[in-house]
Motif scaffolding. Structure first.
Motif, PDB file in Angstrom:
ATOM      1  N   HIS A 114       0.902  -1.211   0.018  1.00 30.63           N
ATOM      2  CA  HIS A 114       0.163  -0.138   0.148  1.00 30.63           C
ATOM      3  C   HIS A 114       0.931   1.237  -0.077  1.00 30.63           C
ATOM      4  CE1 HIS A 114      -3.054   2.667   1.133  1.00 30.63           C
ATOM      5  NE2 HIS A 114      -2.530   3.261   2.054  1.00 30.63           N
ATOM      6  N   GLN A 115       1.765   1.014   0.674  1.00 25.02           N
ATOM      7  CA  GLN A 115       2.737   2.417   0.756  1.00 25.02           C
ATOM      8  C   GLN A 115       3.616   2.665  -0.426  1.00 25.02           C
ATOM      9  OE1 GLN A 115       5.248   1.157   4.118  1.00 25.02           O
ATOM     10  NE2 GLN A 115       3.371   0.911   5.362  1.00 25.02           N
ATOM     11  N   LEU A 116       3.867   1.673  -1.099  1.00 23.46           N
ATOM     12  CA  LEU A 116       4.474   1.592  -2.457  1.00 23.46           C
ATOM     13  C   LEU A 116       3.585   2.115  -3.531  1.00 23.46           C
ATOM     14  CD1 LEU A 116       6.792  -1.725  -2.662  1.00 23.46           C
ATOM     15  CD2 LEU A 116       7.556   0.552  -2.465  1.00 23.46           C
TER      16      LEU A 116
ATOM     17  N   ARG B 201      10.950  17.146   3.402  1.00 19.57           N
ATOM     18  CA  ARG B 201      12.193  16.211   3.577  1.00 19.57           C
ATOM     19  C   ARG B 201      11.805  15.094   4.231  1.00 19.57           C
ATOM     20  NH1 ARG B 201      17.761  16.908   3.939  1.00 19.57           N
ATOM     21  NH2 ARG B 201      18.733  14.915   3.947  1.00 19.57           N
ATOM     22  N   ALA B 202      11.003  15.002   5.329  1.00 21.30           N
ATOM     23  CA  ALA B 202      10.890  13.887   6.099  1.00 21.30           C
ATOM     24  C   ALA B 202      10.069  12.963   5.160  1.00 21.30           C
ATOM     25  CB  ALA B 202       9.893  14.145   7.167  1.00 21.30           C
ATOM     26  N   LEU B 203       9.111  13.288   4.453  1.00 19.56           N
ATOM     27  CA  LEU B 203       8.315  12.433   3.610  1.00 19.56           C
ATOM     28  C   LEU B 203       9.185  11.646   2.333  1.00 19.56           C
ATOM     29  CD1 LEU B 203       4.864  13.865   3.025  1.00 19.56           C
ATOM     30  CD2 LEU B 203       5.578  12.367   4.714  1.00 19.56           C
ATOM     31  N   GLU B 204      10.161  12.701   1.753  1.00 13.32           N
ATOM     32  CA  GLU B 204      10.969  12.262   0.878  1.00 13.32           C
ATOM     33  C   GLU B 204      11.880  11.116   1.147  1.00 13.32           C
ATOM     34  OE1 GLU B 204      12.955  11.379  -2.395  1.00 13.32           O
ATOM     35  OE2 GLU B 204      11.118  12.458  -2.340  1.00 13.32           O
TER      36      GLU B 204
ATOM     37  N   ALA C  98      12.303   7.196  -0.163  1.00 16.52           N
ATOM     38  CA  ALA C  98      13.255   6.761  -0.525  1.00 16.52           C
ATOM     39  C   ALA C  98      13.615   5.311   0.280  1.00 16.52           C
ATOM     40  CB  ALA C  98      14.349   7.911  -0.495  1.00 16.52           C
ATOM     41  N   LEU C  99      13.328   5.377   1.547  1.00 19.80           N
ATOM     42  CA  LEU C  99      13.667   4.371   2.376  1.00 19.80           C
ATOM     43  C   LEU C  99      12.718   2.959   1.946  1.00 19.80           C
ATOM     44  CD1 LEU C  99      15.431   3.768   4.822  1.00 19.80           C
ATOM     45  CD2 LEU C  99      13.703   4.324   6.364  1.00 19.80           C
ATOM     46  N   ARG C 100      11.633   3.524   1.739  1.00 10.55           N
ATOM     47  CA  ARG C 100      10.607   2.386   1.399  1.00 10.55           C
ATOM     48  C   ARG C 100      11.016   1.712   0.105  1.00 10.55           C
ATOM     49  NH1 ARG C 100       8.537  -1.580   3.639  1.00 10.55           N
ATOM     50  NH2 ARG C 100       7.307  -0.366   4.964  1.00 10.55           N
ATOM     51  N   GLU C 101      11.216   2.683  -0.935  1.00 10.24           N
ATOM     52  CA  GLU C 101      11.620   1.995  -2.230  1.00 10.24           C
ATOM     53  C   GLU C 101      12.813   1.213  -1.934  1.00 10.24           C
ATOM     54  OE1 GLU C 101      10.041   5.489  -5.201  1.00 10.24           O
ATOM     55  OE2 GLU C 101      11.765   5.678  -4.328  1.00 10.24           O
ATOM     56  N   ALA C 102      13.921   1.632  -1.121  1.00  3.71           N
ATOM     57  CA  ALA C 102      15.196   0.768  -1.057  1.00  3.71           C
ATOM     58  C   ALA C 102      15.017  -0.552  -0.410  1.00  3.71           C
ATOM     59  CB  ALA C 102      16.124   1.710  -0.240  1.00  3.71           C
ATOM     60  N   TYR C 103      13.817  -0.609   0.510  1.00  2.00           N
ATOM     61  CA  TYR C 103      13.513  -1.858   1.255  1.00  2.00           C
ATOM     62  C   TYR C 103      11.814  -2.145   1.287  1.00  2.00           C
ATOM     63  CZ  TYR C 103      17.942  -0.779   3.682  1.00  2.00           C
ATOM     64  OH  TYR C 103      19.565  -0.568   3.597  1.00  2.00           O
TER      65      TYR C 103
END
Length: 306
Positions: free
Chosen positions: A242-244, A261-264, A268-273
């Motif tokens: 769902h987050q992706l 910045r916090a959301l970006e 990036a973190l979710r896309e990496a993991y």
């Protein structure tokens, strides 16, 4: 050897507590698996047929010890079932009528006794001996590695109710179930089965039951934890997906470059993991973040898209 056969064999080797216990055991054995034939006034024939060696051994030993009567013993082998059939007969003879009264099969007027006579189970130890005899004669105890179940197959509703009441006197919950022409006095809970077997002297069988209970408990706990872990993984995988999808929608609308910045950093973190749960995702963040902090960022993404 089946677990039932092991229990019966162990019970047949128990020593009596008082001088009347053997009589109680023999009385129950005869009542459960014996057949009384009446040939005329005062003429009787008692027959016990069984496929269980413990029943035959107990019947013969106690009959000679207590009643001092002549017996006829026959062993036949079933071709169909490949088992031995034991036939113990007490033919009509002087003293048999008195023995039947002593065993509680007949009353003093020659009538059949439908319940359990008080004189046979007058003492607490004799009550246990009677239950032991009933278990030896008609008892079934399921292999504890499967379901927990104990029952005694008997004839006659009054006798079944009396036996269930006798078992209840030692604190074990026993019930009666009708099965066509017979009745089953049964115990279902593992606690009650253990209490019953322990009371009548089957300690070795109790140990086997307890080992099985412990093994089941471990298996159930492992299964519970595995199921819980699988459920958590399924929820985490669904949440991550769902987050992706939220991140992909932000990209599609051209909002990625306007994110705080916090959301970006979260995107990036979710896309990496993509496979990690929020808790694990927070641990790989630099600096580490709590699950709650990341969840609030997900809510902010959802609100932004709304």
């Amino acid at each position: 050897m089946s677990f039932t056969a092991e229990v019966r064999d162990e019970l047949s080797r128990c020593e009596p507590t008082c001088e009347y216990c053997d009589l109680a055991t023999l009385a129950a054995l005869v009542r459960v698996c014996g057949t009384l034939s009446i040939a005329g006034s005062g003429r009787y024939r008692l027959t016990v047929a069984t496929e269980t060696g413990a029943v035959a051994r107990t019947m013969l030993g106690l009959t000679h010890k207590i009643l001092k009567l002549r017996t006829e013993f026959t062993v036949r082998r079933s071709v169909l079932h490949k088992v031995r059939n034991y036939l113990i007969t007490l033919p009509d003879q002087p003293g048999l009528d008195k023995a039947l009264v002593l065993l509680g099969i007949l009353d003093r007027r020659g009538g059949l006794v439908r319940g359990i006579p008080r004189h046979v189970v007058a003492r607490p130890c004799c009550r246990l001996a009677y239950i032991r005899g009933a278990l030896i004669a008609g008892g079934f105890v399921a292999d504890p590695r499967g379901d927990f179940h104990l029952e005694i197959a008997v004839q006659g509703e009054e006798f079944a109710d009396a036996l269930a009441e006798l078992i209840g006197q030692i604190g074990v919950n026993a019930r009666v179930n009708r099965r066509k022409s017979t009745f089953a006095v049964y115990v279902k809970s593992a606690r009650d089965i253990r209490a019953l077997l322990e009371a009548v002297g089957a300690q070795r069988s109790v140990d086997v039951l307890e080992d099985a209970r412990a093994m089941k408990s471990v298996k159930n706990e492992v299964n519970r934890k595995v199921n819980a872990e699988l459920a958590n993984q399924t929820r985490s995988a669904g949440a991550a997906q769902h987050q992706l999808e939220l991140i992909a929608e932000v990209e599609r609308r051209g909002l990625r470059g306007t994110l705080p910045r916090a959301l970006e950093d979260f995107c990036a973190l979710r896309e990496a993991y993509p496979d990690l749960s929020l808790r694990d995702l927070g641990e790989v963040s630099d600096p580490p973040l709590s699950k709650s902090a990341l969840y609030h960022r997900v809510l902010r993404l959802e609100k932004l898209l709304e």
